[in-house]
Scaffold this active site. Structure first.
Site, PDB file in Angstrom:
ATOM      1  N   GLU A  43      38.290  42.160  27.110  1.00 58.62           N
ATOM      2  CA  GLU A  43      38.757  43.490  27.458  1.00 58.62           C
ATOM      3  C   GLU A  43      38.991  44.293  26.172  1.00 58.62           C
ATOM      4  O   GLU A  43      39.567  43.789  25.208  1.00 58.62           O
ATOM      5  CB  GLU A  43      40.061  43.390  28.252  1.00 58.62           C
ATOM      6  CG  GLU A  43      40.585  44.719  28.747  1.00 58.62           C
ATOM      7  CD  GLU A  43      41.839  44.581  29.611  1.00 58.62           C
ATOM      8  OE1 GLU A  43      42.108  45.487  30.402  1.00 58.62           O
ATOM      9  OE2 GLU A  43      42.552  43.551  29.481  1.00 58.62           O
ATOM     10  N   LYS A 112      38.414  49.041  36.043  1.00 52.51           N
ATOM     11  CA  LYS A 112      39.632  48.298  36.370  1.00 52.51           C
ATOM     12  C   LYS A 112      40.367  48.971  37.528  1.00 52.51           C
ATOM     13  O   LYS A 112      40.694  50.158  37.473  1.00 52.51           O
ATOM     14  CB  LYS A 112      40.527  48.244  35.124  1.00 52.51           C
ATOM     15  CG  LYS A 112      41.714  47.292  35.233  1.00 52.51           C
ATOM     16  CD  LYS A 112      42.416  47.206  33.884  1.00 52.51           C
ATOM     17  CE  LYS A 112      43.474  46.127  33.844  1.00 52.51           C
ATOM     18  NZ  LYS A 112      44.068  45.998  32.496  1.00 52.51           N
ATOM     19  N   CYS A 153      41.151  41.723  33.940  1.00 52.58           N
ATOM     20  CA  CYS A 153      42.519  41.376  33.555  1.00 52.58           C
ATOM     21  C   CYS A 153      43.510  41.396  34.722  1.00 52.58           C
ATOM     22  O   CYS A 153      43.521  40.498  35.555  1.00 52.58           O
ATOM     23  CB  CYS A 153      42.969  42.289  32.412  1.00 52.58           C
ATOM     24  SG  CYS A 153      44.397  41.643  31.481  1.00 52.58           S
TER      25      CYS A 153
END
Length: 275
Positions: A43, A112, A153
């Site tokens: 990331e 995301k 994440c």
């Protein structure tokens, strides 16, 4: 093909975007020569993990980091999951992962979904929503090996998302991530083992190396967990890479021996994806 190799590239990230990109390309070239089929970056591999910097380091689709990753995939004949890049679009900033095939063509893009806004007493404070806009798509892509899910994440903490990907045929789920020194020791391995076990998939997490001089201290510990919930590979906090073989016959074996995905009580509960 029932087996393939994934390279986890745990890169150092500095405040020089060009240097970060060059480092990523160098490692992609190295692992391609060692037989990796897919290379996965962390990331924000081209940007310090600092929300105040995301816009400054950001780029429109087709920018410097995007172009370099596409070219590296083509030059090396390898799939590249390009960690994440701050994407600029309509005056918004997204935390975006692009996937390129062996010809350097973009085949997937994930923004995301769940933004990392936390305030842990005596621990970490971070608020991505100050800068970032959330995405809204469940992302999968097909290879000659299998279907692969992609998330980023904090997305891993929402089991509904990984279950949706498994229900749509994912046998592997990849998460570029950057857990910190509060959440990492507590939840990094646990999360990857749990999502792998829940969905009988391989889970792969790739984080930046730890830099104690940076504002944000990444936990590192890039990891691969098996469909049985075992840790197959795990790094420490330093820059480096590992190449892990993925055996898709093992996915079938586990799903046949413990057919939990077939035992879902759809007559009682359902998980629906919004149209």
């Amino acid at each position: 093909m029932n087996k393939f190799k994934v390279a986890l590239l745990q890169t150092d990230v500095c405040d020089d975007k060009e240097k970060n990109i060059e480092n990523a390309v160098r490692l992609i070239e190295r692992v391609s020569k060692e037989g990796a089929d897919i290379a996965v970056l962390p990331e924000m591999f081209c940007c310090p993990y600092n929300s105040s910097l995301f816009r400054a380091y950001g780029e429109n689709e087709g920018g410097a980091a995007y172009t370099a990753m596409s070219k590296a995939a083509k030059d090396c004949g390898i799939y590249v999951v390009a960690g994440t890049i701050p994407e600029l679009k309509d005056n918004k900033v997204y935390n975006t992962s692009y996937v390129f095939n062996r010809n350097g063509i973009q085949i997937a893009k994930h923004r995301k979904m769940h933004l990392f806004d936390i305030d842990i007493e005596g621990g970490q404070y971070f608020k991505e929503s100050d800068t970032l806009t959330s995405g809204g798509d469940v992302t999968l892509f097909d290879t000659e090996f299998c279907r692969i899910g992609l998330a980023i994440c904090y997305d891993i903490r929402f089991p509904e998302l990984s279950r949706l990907m498994a229900a749509e045929g994912a046998e592997v789920i990849i998460y570029p991530g950057a857990f910190n020194m509060t959440t990492g020791p507590a939840h990094w391995e646990l999360s990857f083992r749990a999502r792998a076990l829940d969905n009988q998939v391989y889970t792969i997490g790739v984080a930046p190396a730890r830099d104690l001089e940076a504002m944000y201290h990444s936990y590192g510990n890039s990891i691969v967990a098996s469909p049985w919930g075992n840790v197959l590979s795990r790094m420490d906090e330093k820059e480096g890479y590992i190449i892990q073989e993925i055996d898709l016959d093992y996915v079938k074996k586990i799903r046949n021996e413990l057919p939990l995905l077939k035992h879902i009580r759809k007559d009682i509960y359902k998980l629906l994806k919004s149209k």
